[in-house]
Write a protein that holds these residues in place. Sequence first.
Motif, short mmCIF file in Angstrom:
data_model
loop_
_atom_site.label_atom_id
_atom_site.label_comp_id
_atom_site.label_asym_id
_atom_site.label_seq_id
_atom_site.Cartn_x
_atom_site.Cartn_y
_atom_site.Cartn_z
N ARG A 237 4.07 1.70 -7.71
CA ARG A 237 3.32 0.58 -8.28
C ARG A 237 3.40 0.61 -9.80
O ARG A 237 3.58 -0.43 -10.45
CB ARG A 237 1.85 0.63 -7.82
CG ARG A 237 1.67 0.57 -6.31
CD ARG A 237 0.24 0.24 -5.91
NE ARG A 237 -0.75 1.20 -6.33
CZ ARG A 237 -1.06 2.32 -5.70
NH1 ARG A 237 -0.43 2.64 -4.58
NH2 ARG A 237 -2.00 3.14 -6.15
N LEU A 261 -4.30 -5.54 -9.35
CA LEU A 261 -4.09 -4.13 -9.73
C LEU A 261 -5.10 -3.65 -10.77
O LEU A 261 -5.17 -2.46 -11.06
CB LEU A 261 -2.67 -3.94 -10.25
CG LEU A 261 -1.55 -4.14 -9.22
CD1 LEU A 261 -0.19 -4.02 -9.87
CD2 LEU A 261 -1.68 -3.14 -8.08
N ASP A 264 -6.99 -1.25 -8.91
CA ASP A 264 -6.19 -0.27 -8.18
C ASP A 264 -6.91 1.08 -8.15
O ASP A 264 -7.70 1.42 -9.04
CB ASP A 264 -4.83 -0.10 -8.87
CG ASP A 264 -3.83 0.62 -7.99
OD1 ASP A 264 -3.10 -0.06 -7.25
OD2 ASP A 264 -3.78 1.87 -8.05
#
Length: 394
Positions: A237, A261, A264
Motif C-alpha cells: 500500500r 487510506l 489505514d
Amino acid sequence: MRRFILRSLLALFLVALVAAFSVRTSRDFALGLIRGEGFQDGWPASSWASDLKDPDVKKRVEAAKSLSIIGENARDAVPALAVALKDPEPAVRQQSAFALFKIGPEAAPAVQPLIELLDDPEPIVRMNAAMALARIGAAAAPAVPAVRAALRKPEHTEYVIMLNHTMRHELVHVLGCIGPGAKDAVPDLIDVMQHAPVVERWTALQALERILGEEEGNAQGLAALKASLKAPDALSRYYGIHTIREMELSGQEWTDVLAPLLKDDDANVRVHTAFYLQQLKYSPESLAPVFADGLLTQQDQRVRQNCLQALMQMGTAARGAVPVLAKMLKNDNAQLCIQAADLLGRIGPDAKEAVPALQNLLKDKRGADRRSVSAAAHDALSKIEAKPAKQTGL
C-alpha cells in the motif's frame, strides 16, 4: 638482367606476403581491415573472438571485454560469444553477456544460451544476460517463459552489486522490450504493479503499454495500481501511494481512491497519504489529525519534520488536530510538547479544548532549543485568548 631483378623482387614480395599471413596476428589485422571490422587496441573483432578459446582465463576475459568495447561492429563475433556464455569462468560469462548487450539486436542468434544464463549462480551474470535479451528486443520472445519464472524468484528483488536496480526490474524491462510477443506475461506485470517498489511499477506500466498498446496497457496498469492500495500488506500500500505521487496522478478519481487510506491501520501509510492529498488540495480538516499523529508516531525525523511543516502551513485550518495535539502536551519529550503548544497557538481560539492541558504546563521548566515548555504554553494560551495563570521564573 632487368627482368631477373624484377622477378627477384616479385618473388621476395610474395615470400614476405606469405610469411606475413602465416603469422596469425598479421593475418587477422589485414583481414580485419579488408572486412571493415571494428578494432580495439589495434586488433579486429575476429582476432578477439579467437581469443575467447584461449586456455588463459585472463585472455578470454580480455577478449570479451574488448568485444564489448567494439560493440555493434563486433556482430560477427556473436557465434563465438554464444559459446563463451558456457565458459566455466564466471568473469568470462559476465563479460560475454555484456558484449552481446553492447552488440544489440544483431545478437539474436545467442538468445538460447542467454536464456540459460538467467539461472546462472552469479547475480551479475544473470543481470547481463537479461540486459542483452532486452537489447535484442522482439527476437527474444522465446525467453518469455524463462523470464516469467525468474520474476517469481525472491532473490531477484534484491539489488545487484555495481548496479542501481534489481534483477526483477531488468526482467520487467525485458518483457517490455519484447513487446506483443510477451503477452503471456501480463499477469506477472500486473503483480509487479501491485506489490513492487515505485521504479519497478513505472517500468511495469511501460511494459504493459508496449505489450497491449498504450491505451489498454495504461488502463490495466492503473487498475492494478488502485488495487494495490487494498493489499493486505502495508508495504504494498505504501509503495502504491508513492507510485501515484511520482506519477503525479490527480483529480477527483485519485482523491477518492486515496482518502480512505487516511484511516489505514498503518501509521506510515496514513502520513504519506496525507502528504500527497495535501498537494491535491484535499480538506485540511481531514489531514490535520493524521499529520499530528505522524508527529507523535513516526520514527523518521524527516517525516516528523514534514508533518510539522504541513500543520504550520495550515494555520487555523489545522483545528482538526487539536485533540491529538492536546495529548502530545503530556509527552515526556520536551521538544514535542513545545511543537504541540506552538501549533495550538497558531490554530488560535479553535484550540480552546487544549487550554486545561496548556495550563498544566505553565510551571514546566523543561526546555529544548533554548526555549522552555512553560514559555511555549504561555504563548499558546495568549493566542488562544485564554487567561494564563501567572508564571514564575520567566
